[in-house]
Design a protein around this motif. Structure first.
Motif, PDB file in Angstrom:
ATOM      1  N   VAL A  51       0.851  -1.195   0.000  1.00 18.20           N
ATOM      2  CA  VAL A  51       0.000   0.000   0.000  1.00 18.20           C
ATOM      3  C   VAL A  51       0.880   1.236   0.000  1.00 18.20           C
ATOM      4  CG1 VAL A  51      -1.702   1.332   1.312  1.00 18.20           C
ATOM      5  CG2 VAL A  51      -1.952  -1.156   1.105  1.00 18.20           C
ATOM      6  N   ARG A  52       1.936   1.222   0.818  1.00 14.84           N
ATOM      7  CA  ARG A  52       2.865   2.361   0.863  1.00 14.84           C
ATOM      8  C   ARG A  52       3.480   2.604  -0.505  1.00 14.84           C
ATOM      9  NH1 ARG A  52       7.635   3.860   0.355  1.00 14.84           N
ATOM     10  NH2 ARG A  52       8.444   1.788   0.007  1.00 14.84           N
ATOM     11  N   GLU A  53       3.908   1.540  -1.157  1.00 17.15           N
ATOM     12  CA  GLU A  53       4.517   1.679  -2.482  1.00 17.15           C
ATOM     13  C   GLU A  53       3.525   2.246  -3.493  1.00 17.15           C
ATOM     14  OE1 GLU A  53       6.381  -1.954  -3.783  1.00 17.15           O
ATOM     15  OE2 GLU A  53       7.485  -2.134  -1.904  1.00 17.15           O
ATOM     16  N   ALA A  54       2.284   1.792  -3.434  1.00 15.85           N
ATOM     17  CA  ALA A  54       1.266   2.293  -4.366  1.00 15.85           C
ATOM     18  C   ALA A  54       1.017   3.782  -4.142  1.00 15.85           C
ATOM     19  CB  ALA A  54      -0.034   1.509  -4.205  1.00 15.85           C
ATOM     20  N   LEU A  55       0.868   4.186  -2.880  1.00 18.35           N
ATOM     21  CA  LEU A  55       0.601   5.594  -2.589  1.00 18.35           C
ATOM     22  C   LEU A  55       1.801   6.473  -2.916  1.00 18.35           C
ATOM     23  CD1 LEU A  55      -1.389   5.426   0.774  1.00 18.35           C
ATOM     24  CD2 LEU A  55      -2.263   5.456  -1.565  1.00 18.35           C
ATOM     25  N   SER A  56       2.997   5.927  -2.772  1.00 15.52           N
ATOM     26  CA  SER A  56       4.217   6.698  -3.058  1.00 15.52           C
ATOM     27  C   SER A  56       4.332   7.079  -4.525  1.00 15.52           C
ATOM     28  CB  SER A  56       5.457   5.902  -2.643  1.00 15.52           C
ATOM     29  OG  SER A  56       5.494   5.752  -1.245  1.00 15.52           O
ATOM     30  N   LYS A  57       3.626   6.392  -5.386  1.00 14.44           N
ATOM     31  CA  LYS A  57       3.673   6.687  -6.821  1.00 14.44           C
ATOM     32  C   LYS A  57       2.876   7.935  -7.188  1.00 14.44           C
ATOM     33  CE  LYS A  57       4.329   1.879  -8.037  1.00 14.44           C
ATOM     34  NZ  LYS A  57       3.767   0.693  -8.663  1.00 14.44           N
ATOM     35  N   SER A  58       2.053   8.412  -6.267  1.00 13.47           N
ATOM     36  CA  SER A  58       1.206   9.576  -6.550  1.00 13.47           C
ATOM     37  C   SER A  58       1.930  10.881  -6.242  1.00 13.47           C
ATOM     38  CB  SER A  58      -0.062   9.504  -5.694  1.00 13.47           C
ATOM     39  OG  SER A  58      -0.767  10.724  -5.791  1.00 13.47           O
ATOM     40  N   PRO A  59       1.822  11.871  -7.126  1.00 10.34           N
ATOM     41  CA  PRO A  59       2.410  13.181  -6.846  1.00 10.34           C
ATOM     42  C   PRO A  59       1.670  13.916  -5.726  1.00 10.34           C
ATOM     43  CG  PRO A  59       1.178  13.254  -8.894  1.00 10.34           C
ATOM     44  CD  PRO A  59       1.185  11.823  -8.444  1.00 10.34           C
ATOM     45  N   LEU A  60       0.500  13.423  -5.343  1.00 11.44           N
ATOM     46  CA  LEU A  60      -0.279  14.049  -4.273  1.00 11.44           C
ATOM     47  C   LEU A  60       0.389  13.851  -2.915  1.00 11.44           C
ATOM     48  CD1 LEU A  60      -2.924  15.530  -3.498  1.00 11.44           C
ATOM     49  CD2 LEU A  60      -4.008  13.293  -3.346  1.00 11.44           C
ATOM     50  N   PHE A  61       1.127  12.754  -2.777  1.00 12.29           N
ATOM     51  CA  PHE A  61       1.740  12.423  -1.493  1.00 12.29           C
ATOM     52  C   PHE A  61       3.242  12.650  -1.543  1.00 12.29           C
ATOM     53  CE2 PHE A  61      -1.884   9.398  -2.059  1.00 12.29           C
ATOM     54  CZ  PHE A  61      -2.768  10.096  -1.255  1.00 12.29           C
ATOM     55  N   GLU A  62       3.712  13.467  -0.604  1.00 10.66           N
ATOM     56  CA  GLU A  62       5.137  13.787  -0.529  1.00 10.66           C
ATOM     57  C   GLU A  62       5.922  12.674   0.154  1.00 10.66           C
ATOM     58  OE1 GLU A  62       7.426  17.059   2.058  1.00 10.66           O
ATOM     59  OE2 GLU A  62       6.106  17.863   0.509  1.00 10.66           O
TER      60      GLU A  62
END
Length: 80
Positions: A51-62
């Motif tokens: 889940v962390r890896e998936a969210l890290s791909k978004s420019p929304l999350f620093e």
């Protein structure tokens, strides 16, 4: 508006409904702008690290961290 954007982004990245996501605001800012408990998500075979890896791909999350069953994330300043 930001909360809706976060829900939509997580929904898209994890392929789940926005109604299945419970965003929380951590008591201490060191734990991020928002967090979610992986156990509150629908049953799946995805680990907290995935889940962390998936969210890290978004420019929304620093920044996205895993702390136990919690996924803590900071919103990118450029997205505010």
């Amino acid at each position: 508006m930001l909360r809706a954007a976060i829900l939509n982004e997580i929904s898209t990245l994890l392929n789940i409904s926005t109604t299945d996501i419970t965003l929380m605001t951590p008591k201490h800012s060191k734990f991020g702008d928002y967090s979610l408990n992986i156990q509150s998500l629908p049953p799946h075979d995805t680990s907290p690290e995935e889940v962390r890896e998936a969210l890290s791909k978004s420019p929304l999350f620093e920044k996205v961290d895993v702390v136990g069953t919690f996924i803590n994330f900071f919103i990118s300043q450029s997205e505010l």
